[in-house]
Design a protein around this motif. Sequence first.
Motif, PDB file in Angstrom:
ATOM      1  N   ILE A 177     -15.357 -27.020 -15.453  1.00 27.31           N
ATOM      2  CA  ILE A 177     -14.533 -28.235 -15.511  1.00 27.31           C
ATOM      3  C   ILE A 177     -14.796 -28.979 -16.821  1.00 27.31           C
ATOM      4  N   GLN A 178     -16.072 -29.105 -17.164  1.00 27.69           N
ATOM      5  CA  GLN A 178     -16.445 -29.824 -18.384  1.00 27.69           C
ATOM      6  C   GLN A 178     -15.849 -29.139 -19.613  1.00 27.69           C
ATOM      7  N   ALA A 179     -15.945 -27.800 -19.609  1.00 27.77           N
ATOM      8  CA  ALA A 179     -15.415 -27.045 -20.758  1.00 27.77           C
ATOM      9  C   ALA A 179     -13.910 -27.250 -20.876  1.00 27.77           C
ATOM     10  N   LEU A 180     -13.225 -27.243 -19.718  1.00 27.50           N
ATOM     11  CA  LEU A 180     -11.769 -27.451 -19.751  1.00 27.50           C
ATOM     12  C   LEU A 180     -11.440 -28.839 -20.302  1.00 27.50           C
ATOM     13  N   LYS A 181     -12.236 -29.807 -19.860  1.00 27.96           N
ATOM     14  CA  LYS A 181     -11.995 -31.181 -20.354  1.00 27.96           C
ATOM     15  C   LYS A 181     -12.187 -31.217 -21.867  1.00 27.96           C
ATOM     16  N   ASN A 182     -13.305 -30.633 -22.308  1.00 33.08           N
ATOM     17  CA  ASN A 182     -13.594 -30.657 -23.746  1.00 33.08           C
ATOM     18  C   ASN A 182     -12.528 -29.918 -24.543  1.00 33.08           C
ATOM     19  N   ALA A 183     -11.944 -28.878 -23.940  1.00 34.25           N
ATOM     20  CA  ALA A 183     -10.930 -28.085 -24.657  1.00 34.25           C
ATOM     21  C   ALA A 183      -9.532 -28.631 -24.434  1.00 34.25           C
ATOM     22  N   GLY A 184      -9.432 -29.832 -23.830  1.00 25.53           N
ATOM     23  CA  GLY A 184      -8.119 -30.454 -23.601  1.00 25.53           C
ATOM     24  C   GLY A 184      -7.231 -29.602 -22.712  1.00 25.53           C
ATOM     25  N   GLY A 185      -7.808 -28.872 -21.790  1.00 26.97           N
ATOM     26  CA  GLY A 185      -7.048 -28.066 -20.840  1.00 26.97           C
ATOM     27  C   GLY A 185      -6.737 -26.669 -21.344  1.00 26.97           C
ATOM     28  N   ASN A 186      -7.101 -26.372 -22.585  1.00 27.20           N
ATOM     29  CA  ASN A 186      -6.810 -25.049 -23.154  1.00 27.20           C
ATOM     30  C   ASN A 186      -7.850 -24.041 -22.665  1.00 27.20           C
ATOM     31  N   ARG A 187      -7.370 -23.083 -21.833  1.00 27.57           N
ATOM     32  CA  ARG A 187      -8.317 -22.163 -21.183  1.00 27.57           C
ATOM     33  C   ARG A 187      -9.003 -21.229 -22.195  1.00 27.57           C
ATOM     34  N   THR A 188      -8.224 -20.786 -23.162  1.00 32.49           N
ATOM     35  CA  THR A 188      -8.827 -19.868 -24.140  1.00 32.49           C
ATOM     36  C   THR A 188      -9.973 -20.564 -24.871  1.00 32.49           C
ATOM     37  N   LYS A 189      -9.687 -21.832 -25.270  1.00 29.90           N
ATOM     38  CA  LYS A 189     -10.718 -22.595 -25.992  1.00 29.90           C
ATOM     39  C   LYS A 189     -11.920 -22.842 -25.101  1.00 29.90           C
ATOM     40  N   ALA A 190     -11.620 -23.210 -23.825  1.00 29.79           N
ATOM     41  CA  ALA A 190     -12.707 -23.517 -22.876  1.00 29.79           C
ATOM     42  C   ALA A 190     -13.576 -22.281 -22.674  1.00 29.79           C
ATOM     43  N   ALA A 191     -12.924 -21.105 -22.567  1.00 34.21           N
ATOM     44  CA  ALA A 191     -13.688 -19.857 -22.375  1.00 34.21           C
ATOM     45  C   ALA A 191     -14.583 -19.623 -23.591  1.00 34.21           C
ATOM     46  N   LYS A 192     -14.033 -19.909 -24.774  1.00 33.03           N
ATOM     47  CA  LYS A 192     -14.805 -19.697 -26.005  1.00 33.03           C
ATOM     48  C   LYS A 192     -16.016 -20.624 -26.068  1.00 33.03           C
ATOM     49  N   LEU A 193     -15.761 -21.880 -25.626  1.00 34.50           N
ATOM     50  CA  LEU A 193     -16.874 -22.848 -25.623  1.00 34.50           C
ATOM     51  C   LEU A 193     -18.032 -22.353 -24.775  1.00 34.50           C
ATOM     52  N   LEU A 194     -17.680 -21.659 -23.696  1.00 37.02           N
ATOM     53  CA  LEU A 194     -18.745 -21.173 -22.804  1.00 37.02           C
ATOM     54  C   LEU A 194     -19.220 -19.778 -23.188  1.00 37.02           C
ATOM     55  N   GLY A 195     -18.622 -19.231 -24.214  1.00 38.04           N
ATOM     56  CA  GLY A 195     -19.029 -17.890 -24.639  1.00 38.04           C
ATOM     57  C   GLY A 195     -18.591 -16.833 -23.643  1.00 38.04           C
ATOM     58  N   MET A 196     -17.466 -17.097 -22.953  1.00 40.93           N
ATOM     59  CA  MET A 196     -16.983 -16.111 -21.962  1.00 40.93           C
ATOM     60  C   MET A 196     -15.689 -15.500 -22.463  1.00 40.93           C
ATOM     61  N   SER A 197     -15.386 -14.323 -21.933  1.00 40.30           N
ATOM     62  CA  SER A 197     -14.082 -13.755 -22.254  1.00 40.30           C
ATOM     63  C   SER A 197     -13.049 -14.516 -21.429  1.00 40.30           C
ATOM     64  N   ARG A 198     -11.795 -14.429 -21.905  1.00 37.61           N
ATOM     65  CA  ARG A 198     -10.742 -15.163 -21.199  1.00 37.61           C
ATOM     66  C   ARG A 198     -10.659 -14.702 -19.744  1.00 37.61           C
ATOM     67  N   SER A 199     -10.761 -13.366 -19.583  1.00 39.32           N
ATOM     68  CA  SER A 199     -10.580 -12.833 -18.222  1.00 39.32           C
ATOM     69  C   SER A 199     -11.692 -13.314 -17.296  1.00 39.32           C
ATOM     70  N   SER A 200     -12.952 -13.314 -17.794  1.00 36.87           N
ATOM     71  CA  SER A 200     -14.034 -13.798 -16.927  1.00 36.87           C
ATOM     72  C   SER A 200     -13.805 -15.252 -16.578  1.00 36.87           C
ATOM     73  N   PHE A 201     -13.353 -15.988 -17.590  1.00 39.79           N
ATOM     74  CA  PHE A 201     -13.133 -17.419 -17.369  1.00 39.79           C
ATOM     75  C   PHE A 201     -12.084 -17.617 -16.267  1.00 39.79           C
ATOM     76  N   TYR A 202     -10.954 -16.827 -16.387  1.00 39.46           N
ATOM     77  CA  TYR A 202      -9.890 -16.923 -15.372  1.00 39.46           C
ATOM     78  C   TYR A 202     -10.455 -16.600 -13.991  1.00 39.46           C
ATOM     79  N   ASN A 203     -11.256 -15.525 -13.945  1.00 45.59           N
ATOM     80  CA  ASN A 203     -11.836 -15.116 -12.666  1.00 45.59           C
ATOM     81  C   ASN A 203     -12.640 -16.232 -12.040  1.00 45.59           C
ATOM     82  N   LYS A 204     -13.424 -16.864 -12.895  1.00 43.82           N
ATOM     83  CA  LYS A 204     -14.311 -17.906 -12.359  1.00 43.82           C
ATOM     84  C   LYS A 204     -13.490 -19.110 -11.924  1.00 43.82           C
ATOM     85  N   LEU A 205     -12.428 -19.415 -12.663  1.00 41.35           N
ATOM     86  CA  LEU A 205     -11.567 -20.528 -12.224  1.00 41.35           C
ATOM     87  C   LEU A 205     -11.038 -20.238 -10.830  1.00 41.35           C
ATOM     88  N   LYS A 206     -10.615 -18.943 -10.700  1.00 42.40           N
ATOM     89  CA  LYS A 206     -10.061 -18.519  -9.406  1.00 42.40           C
ATOM     90  C   LYS A 206     -11.147 -18.654  -8.334  1.00 42.40           C
TER      91      LYS A 206
END
Length: 704
Positions: free
Chosen positions: A664-693
């Motif tokens: 949630i924090q990463a999404l806030k920091n990335a202004g809702g941009n999932r790709t950016k949020a995933a990058k902030l956490l050092g995750m791939s986009r797909s892992s990030f999506y999975n975890k959101l799910k």
Amino acid sequence: MKTKHLVTYNFITIHQDATVREVLQSFLDYRQDIACVVEEKKLIGIVTKYSLYRWLLDHANLEANIIHCIKRDVVTLLEEESVYYAKDLLVKENIGHAVVLNKYEDVVGIISKSELIKGFISERQNLVNRLQTLMNNLQESVLSVDTHLHVTSYNTSALTILHKTKSELTGQPITQTFPQIAANLRAVIRTKEIIKHKRLSIGDNTLIASFIPLKEWDTITGAMVVLKDITDFEYIADELETTKKLENMLDNALEVAYDGVVMIDNERNITKANKEFLSLIGISNSSSILGTSIDTVAPELTNHKHTIHSEKIVGELITIQGKKAILTQTPIYQDEQQVGTIIKLISKQLDVWKDLLSHLEKLEHELTYYKESFTAMGQHAGPFAHIVSKSSSMEELKQKALIAARSFSNILITGKSGTGKELIADGIHSASGRTGKFIKINCAAIPEELLESEIFGYSDGAFTGAKKGGKPGKFELAHEGTLFLDEIGDMPMTLQAKLLRILQEKEFERVGGTETIKVDTRIIAATNQDPAKLIAEGTFREDLYYRINVIQLHIPPLSERQEDIQLLCDHFIKKFNTKTNRDVIGISQEHLEKLLDYEWPGNVRQLENVLERAYHFSTSKWIDPEHIVLEKSRDPEASDTHKPPNERLDREKKLQETEKNMLIQALKNAGGNRTKAAKLLGMSRSSFYNKLKKYEVKEATQFM
Ligand SMILES: Nc1ncnc2c1ncn2[C@@H]1O[C@H](COP(=O)(O)OP(=O)(O)OP(=O)(O)O)[C@@H](O)[C@H]1O
């Protein structure tokens, strides 16, 4: 010598009433020729033998009073007068005696010519003795000759310098023995002129000689030579000359020295200082500080007093007049005794040195990097050269991947997110020799309804909004190449069945199409989940798993191969340097520890992201440790098997909560941009999506 020294105190005094007979009797008794006539010690006159003779001849009266014989104008002398004055007086007055008075003008005695002569003779003897003593004690050697050049006198020093005994010299001619001296003496006798400071050599000695004519009553009676041995002086002069030259050289060397140099003696007083040192302490002339204590001149060095004398110091950082300097000092020894200390201060362009050193360090780093890369390239096939590693697990994996690449089998790559699965897949394709393309599709990143057409393509009019003429799917695009199915564990079950068919029959139809398309596509699948767990949960087909899992390559998490971390850091920093044209050296060894201790839940991708951030924020040549931000969470998937079940569950729950909050924090920091949020956490986009799910994080738009 004074008159009183030659006075005859045993003289005859008579009263003026005395008779001629009495006086004559006294002359006979005392064997003297003169008597002083005194009245209460004061001189009335004198009576001489001759005046009495004359009286007797004329009067023949012995009983007569001597009053008629008294000579009243008497020549007198004071006892303090010099004998020279006495002599002159007697000569001038042409008399044989003079009466000597004291300062009260009382008669004290008589001085006669004969006493004076005796006195002069003994005085002369004294002089001769003193002269001889003087000559013998002179440092100079003296030798005299007569006009025939025969030696008449010499002193002991002459015997030594000329290496002769007394008998070899006394009365001997010197023409044969010392021709140089003889020639000069002859010239002096002839010209009557002094010859001064003539340089001569006798044997191994160098002498300075002066030649002087000797005269007696204006007649030349011979000549004298005064010799001085200057052999030692010449040696000392040579030494002095050499020392002077050396000192000049030292001064010049000090002046051209780039650094400040100051020399002190054992009392800590300055003996030498070069211009650079003077400019360091803000003084223009060394004369004002020479001989002054270094503690007064440069009190900043006083802190180092305890060491400044006898110890050798190399490279101590000090501040002098507000400037940083590197101090080096060396004690100076002479005959094993310390005679002083030399202090060198490097202050000029310390920054240049620093840069130079960091540049060297960087070059060293690069060299190591290239060496290792080169070794890696040598050891492994080119296609895996870009996979940076030195851990044995990764090296083995690369070997295995190379063998797998040359086969025609399907491959399953497992490993946590960010471990480099795609990198390996790409390497396998390159090494496989397949002529087609390497096509990648992320099964987790594409919405389920689109995934099928993405993989298999669609035919003309397959669905509303479909492209005219249809679109080839990734399978077709990867014909004769490789299709990399990333996150295959997230592939819907329906698609899994279709995929299985293709893998078996090597043919398929596009979505909405009827035409069967034959393809020669090699499948490399990857997942960061545990396939066995997926099969057990019923989300992954076991038959498909066996089809894909012909060769399985497992990439270990970064935390299990710490040896790779430094190499990866160097690799990424080099990559960033190339992109930005900067010259960052890397991470210092001390701060690397921090990276080695970390668990790296996001593996190599996270490491790259952490470094990228720190790289951009760091302003120096080294990665600034304060910009290395490591999330304090653990990978929720990391097992914790050694804990009791309850504790483990609690911990897992907490970790999941933390992870959800992080998302949630990463999404806030990335202004809702999932790709950016995933990058902030050092995750791939797909892992990030999975975890959101997984954590049911609501629509990203709410974080914008
Ligand atoms: N050994 C390595 N050498 C150099 N770079 C690496 C290495 N391993 C991973 N990387 C880099 O880390 C990043 C992640 O790698 P990659 O995408 O291959 O991981 P992945 O396992 O496929 O991740 P995910 O499962 O999240 O898709 C990439 O930028 C890749 O270049």
